[in-house]
Structure formats: structure tokens, C-alpha cells
Write a protein that holds these residues in place. Structure first.
Motif, short mmCIF file in Angstrom:
data_model
loop_
_atom_site.label_atom_id
_atom_site.label_comp_id
_atom_site.label_asym_id
_atom_site.label_seq_id
_atom_site.Cartn_x
_atom_site.Cartn_y
_atom_site.Cartn_z
N PRO B 147 0.83 -1.15 -0.04
CA PRO B 147 -0.04 -0.07 -0.01
C PRO B 147 0.87 1.18 -0.05
N MET B 148 0.26 2.30 -0.35
CA MET B 148 1.01 3.71 -0.53
C MET B 148 0.60 4.17 0.94
N ASN B 149 1.71 5.30 1.08
CA ASN B 149 1.61 6.11 2.36
C ASN B 149 1.49 5.55 3.67
N GLU B 150 2.21 4.48 3.74
CA GLU B 150 2.44 3.63 4.79
C GLU B 150 3.75 3.42 5.14
N VAL B 177 15.69 -0.98 6.49
CA VAL B 177 15.51 0.39 6.12
C VAL B 177 14.01 0.52 6.12
N LYS B 178 13.37 1.57 6.24
CA LYS B 178 11.96 2.02 6.45
C LYS B 178 11.75 2.85 5.24
N LEU B 179 10.71 2.53 4.54
CA LEU B 179 10.36 3.64 3.20
C LEU B 179 8.66 3.77 3.12
N GLU B 180 8.84 4.54 2.26
CA GLU B 180 6.91 4.79 2.10
C GLU B 180 6.87 4.94 0.55
N ILE B 181 5.65 4.30 0.25
CA ILE B 181 5.49 4.41 -1.41
C ILE B 181 4.65 5.87 -1.37
N LYS B 182 5.08 6.53 -2.47
CA LYS B 182 4.49 7.87 -2.48
C LYS B 182 3.56 7.92 -3.73
N SER B 183 4.16 7.13 -4.71
CA SER B 183 3.00 7.24 -5.81
C SER B 183 3.48 5.94 -6.66
N ARG B 184 2.72 5.43 -7.50
CA ARG B 184 3.05 4.41 -8.59
C ARG B 184 2.21 4.70 -10.09
N ASP B 185 3.40 4.20 -11.01
CA ASP B 185 2.83 4.37 -12.20
C ASP B 185 2.11 3.49 -12.68
N GLU B 194 9.80 7.17 -0.95
CA GLU B 194 10.70 8.00 -0.21
C GLU B 194 11.45 6.93 0.88
N VAL B 195 12.72 7.28 0.79
CA VAL B 195 13.61 6.42 1.82
C VAL B 195 14.84 7.47 1.98
N ASN B 196 14.78 7.75 3.55
CA ASN B 196 15.89 8.56 3.88
C ASN B 196 15.75 9.91 3.26
N ASN B 197 14.39 10.38 3.16
CA ASN B 197 14.27 11.60 2.90
C ASN B 197 14.74 12.11 1.24
N SER B 204 9.03 -1.72 -11.72
CA SER B 204 8.20 -2.93 -11.12
C SER B 204 9.04 -4.19 -11.03
N SER B 205 9.95 -4.54 -12.08
CA SER B 205 10.56 -5.95 -11.77
C SER B 205 11.27 -5.88 -10.69
N ILE B 206 12.04 -5.15 -10.40
CA ILE B 206 12.61 -5.00 -9.26
C ILE B 206 11.87 -4.81 -7.78
N ALA B 207 10.72 -4.03 -7.85
CA ALA B 207 9.89 -4.05 -6.75
C ALA B 207 9.15 -5.27 -6.21
N SER B 208 8.99 -6.22 -7.37
CA SER B 208 8.56 -7.35 -6.81
C SER B 208 9.32 -8.44 -6.30
N LEU B 209 10.65 -8.03 -6.28
CA LEU B 209 11.52 -8.94 -5.66
C LEU B 209 11.99 -8.16 -4.27
N VAL B 210 11.64 -7.06 -3.93
CA VAL B 210 12.05 -6.48 -2.68
C VAL B 210 10.88 -6.74 -1.92
N LYS B 211 10.96 -7.37 -0.77
CA LYS B 211 10.09 -7.95 0.28
C LYS B 211 10.05 -7.04 1.50
N ILE B 212 8.70 -6.63 1.85
CA ILE B 212 8.53 -5.51 2.97
C ILE B 212 7.82 -6.28 4.14
N SER B 213 7.88 -5.66 4.99
CA SER B 213 6.90 -6.16 6.04
C SER B 213 6.28 -4.60 6.45
N LYS B 214 4.79 -4.87 6.98
CA LYS B 214 4.01 -3.65 7.41
C LYS B 214 4.22 -3.47 8.62
N GLU B 215 3.60 -4.25 9.49
CA GLU B 215 4.02 -3.96 10.96
C GLU B 215 5.43 -3.78 11.40
#
Lengths: 216, 216
Positions: B147-150, B177-185, B194-197, B204-215
Motif C-alpha cells: 500500500p501507499m502512504n504507509e 530500512v524504512k520507506l514509504e510508497i508515495k506514488s505508482r505508475d 521516499e527513503v531516507n528523505n 516494477s520488476s525490481i519492486a516485485s523482488l523487494v520484500k517488505i513487512s508492514k507491522e
DNA sequence: TATAAAGTTTAGCCAAGGCTAAACTTAAAT
DNA sequence: ATTTAAGTTTAGCCTTGGCTAAACTTTATA
């Protein structure tokens, strides 16, 4: 990159050299049959790594020796690294390094060498060849040929037989230890040494593989 | 002990699974020709490591999966060990571990695991299977589906392409590292994070391979 | 639904690196 | 100086794990 088999042949010829190594000797060292050795030695000769005189034996060309020394360097760096980081016993090191030595890239080799501060000896006291095959420290003498009643410093112990390594270890004999030959048995060449206030009897076959230095 | 080739096949089928893996897909992953894959898959089927439905694909039996997980464990332990001791960069780790994983004995594996304190993740954030194939931490989500903005925490980055690893590293994206999705194409699936200001655009191909956790 | 395209398998080949059995050399012992 | 024994090489076979080219399925397209 040479295959694992080729690296093993070159290393064995180097260890059994520098004079011509017989087919049978090489076969038993590599744990293969003599016919397999002949075939491989012919290939290595074609490749310019080995000189072979039929029915006489094989020896390394300078190119072959360089490659052998590279394998030995990787082996001894790995032993040192595993000892330093994981604290593996001297008796476990050889078998592990034996496997890993073939899978070590040039980059990782030099990262390990840097990490260790470019050591000159491995935990068995064996000299580590330099990145271009330079080899120092080959001046240590076999304990079997050393004088009595003199303080000697253990420089090298054998690595390939873990039962020998651990026997030596258990009797307080490892690189850096001081000892003195008190008497020798003229019949079987056995040696009685004083080490750390104990007397240890060392058979002649082991004594010929323990290397010492006199000065120090 | 299975051969290097067999270990590589099992590992690839595992990575491309868990559903049936096609011959061509496997071939390109292993960098061999499809005919070679078919032949090997037949052998693995005979050995009980793989189930194969002709013209459909191959999957691991539970025995095959156990072996694959053992290889993955060795790989990820080695990456962690080399990172910890030698400080190798995340982009160099994979290639080195790839070679060494086949030469690691059970004893050395567990010595390394002990030394590291039985870690659950490697430096790329990938979970390390336990000694009996237990695998946790498979709940991380692809960044591409997040999700965005989290505020999200990066858990895993891909390891097999060193240019991707180092690109991510250079853009401040690595496990923890913490980051936040600001927008998607919406057209190409690219993501602005946004990561580290800073704002970083991730394809998208790289984004599908980066795994995140929400909590967190 | 017939046909083309895509993917898979089979058949047959090759090199590496083992093996055994038989032939050949060299060295040792009568 | 022969004969025997020991060591080496050759010949031919086997398995592993690649390859290419051709045959076969399956899937997609007209």
C-alpha cells in the motif's frame, strides 16, 4: 579454471616431488588406480603442466608448479581462516580445507589473506605460498635428523592425518612448542623427547614429519 | 553426497517452484539446454528427488525439497559468515557462496551456524532454513503489491544479480530500512518511494523482488 | 477445427575421469 | 644372462552431464 581433479593431481605431484613421481605412488596418494593416473598425466603433459618420461615418472613444469602452489596457498589460507574465525581444531582443518580450496575465487582468496594479515604459516606451521608462488620457510629440519640435548622449536606438524595431528596435540606438540631430544632408539629410530616436563616417545615415521628449527 | 550438478538442479527447482517448473524455464535458470534438463530431470525422478509429468513440468518430492533446503541453508549461512567476518559487500556475497555451498560439510555448516548464533536471515534478509529444513519468515510481501502512504520496513532484497544489489544499496535500500510508497505508475508498475528523505524510483520488476513487512 | 508455433522429449554424439584386463618395460634375483 | 617380479602403459569399457538435430506434444491462432 582447472577442474578439481586437475588441481588435485598437480597438488599431489607437488607434494610428492620435486623429483619424478611414480605412477603407483601418485595413484595411492590420490586414491585412484594407476591406469587412471597414466591417462591423466598424459593429458596434463599435453596441457604443458607436467613433464612425463614414460616408465620413469612425472614432474611439474614451472606452469604446473605455479598452479599447484596456488592450490596450496588456498588450502593453507583456508586452514588459517577457519582456525582463526571458528576455532576449529588442528585435526579438523585439513579435511575441510581440502574441499573448499577448489571453490575459492581469487577475490575471496585475497580478502581472506588481507583479513589474516598475509600470514606466512598456517596452523600446522606450513608455509603459505605468496600470491605469485613465492615460498619461504622451507629451511626447517625433520625432528628425526635433529641433534640431542639441544632446545628445539617445533615449526611444522603434518596435517593430512587427523589422528596424528590430534595425538601430537594431546602430547603438547604443535608449532611454537620447545622440546629437547633426550635419547633415540638406534634400531627403530624412535625418539624420546622432553616437552613441557614430560617425556614423549615419538616414532621415527612421525618424527620425520615434524619439522623443527634450532636457533631461537 | 549429491553431485554439484544435482544440488544445483534441486536448488533451481526449489527457487522456481513450488508449482511445476517447465523445462525451458529451468534450462535458462541453470544456463544449460532444455534437452540436458529433460535428461537430468529423468534421473532425479528415478532417484526419488523429483516428480515429473512429461510435457508438464517438474516439482520436488519431499526428499528433494529437504535436500534443496539444505543447499539453500549452506548458501545463506555462507553469505552471512562471509559478510560478518570479511565484510564482503552484499553484491559480492552471492557469487562466492554459490561456489562454496557445495563444499561445506555438515560439521562446518553447524560450526558456522553456532559461530553466527543460528541466524534466521542472511544479509539480503532471506530466511535461513533450519538444519532440518524448517523455514520461517516467508510472510514478507513484495513491495510491488504494498500500500501507499504507509511506513514499510524492507525485509528482503534479491541476491543473484550483483548490479541490482549494488544499485539498491547505493539508493539506501537494504534490509531494515524504512520507506514509504508515495506514488505508482499505473502503466509500467514503477514505484516512487521516499527513503531516507530521498525519492527513489523503483521499476516494477525490481519492486516485485523487494520484500517488505508492514507491522514493524 | 485445422494448422502453426512453442515447448518438450528422444536419439545419438562428445569429453572428463574413473575402472579392469592385458600388454609391455624395467629392475631384481637367480 | 635369463627369468621373474614389480611397475607402467594401452585398450576398451562405463557413468556423468553436457550438446545438436529431429521427433513429438501441447497450445494458440487463423
Amino acid at each position: 579454471m582447472y577442474s578439481i581433479a586437475i588441481e588435485d593431481y598437480l597438488k599431489s605431484i607437488w607434494k610428492l616431488g620435486p623429483k619424478d613421481v611414480g605412477t603407483q605412488e601418485l595413484a595411492s596418494h590420490l586414491d585412484v588406480k594407476p591406469a587412471s593416473v597414466t591417462k591423466m598425466v598424459l593429458r596434463l603433459t599435453e596441457m604443458g603442466l607436467v613433464d612425463h618420461t614414460p616408465y620413469k615418472g612425472a614432474s611439474l613444469t614451472s606452469e604446473g608448479e605455479l598452479e599447484a602452489l596456488s592450490v596450496v596457498r588456498r588450502h593453507r589460507l583456508l586452514e588459517t581462516f577457519l582456525s582463526q574465525t571458528l576455532g576449529l581444531g588442528r585435526d579438523q582443518l585439513h579435511a575441510e580445507a581440502e574441499r573448499l580450496e577448489h571453490a575459492l575465487s581469487k577475490e575471496l582468496e585475497s580478502a581472506i589473506a588481507d583479513y589474516l594479515g598475509n600470514p606466512e604459516r598456517d596452523p600446522h606451521g606450513h608455509p603459505i605460498p605468496g600470491p605469485n608462488g613465492e615460498l619461504f620457510g622451507e629451511t626447517d629440519l625433520p625432528l628425526s635428523d635433529s641433534p640431542m640435548n639441544e632446545i628445539l622449536t617445533v615449526m611444522q606438524i603434518p596435517d593430512y592425518d587427523s589422528s596424528v595431528s590430534s595425538w601430537l596435540e594431546n602430547n603438547g606438540i604443535f608449532p611454537g612448542v620447545k622440546l629437547e631430544i633426550k635419547s633415540r632408539d638406534d634400531f627403530d629410530g624412535g625418539i624420546n623427547c622432553e616437552v613441557n616436563n614430560h617425556i614423549v616417545r615419538i616414532t621415527s615415521s612421525i618424527a620425520s614429519l615434524v619439522k623443527i628449527s634450532k636457533e631461537d
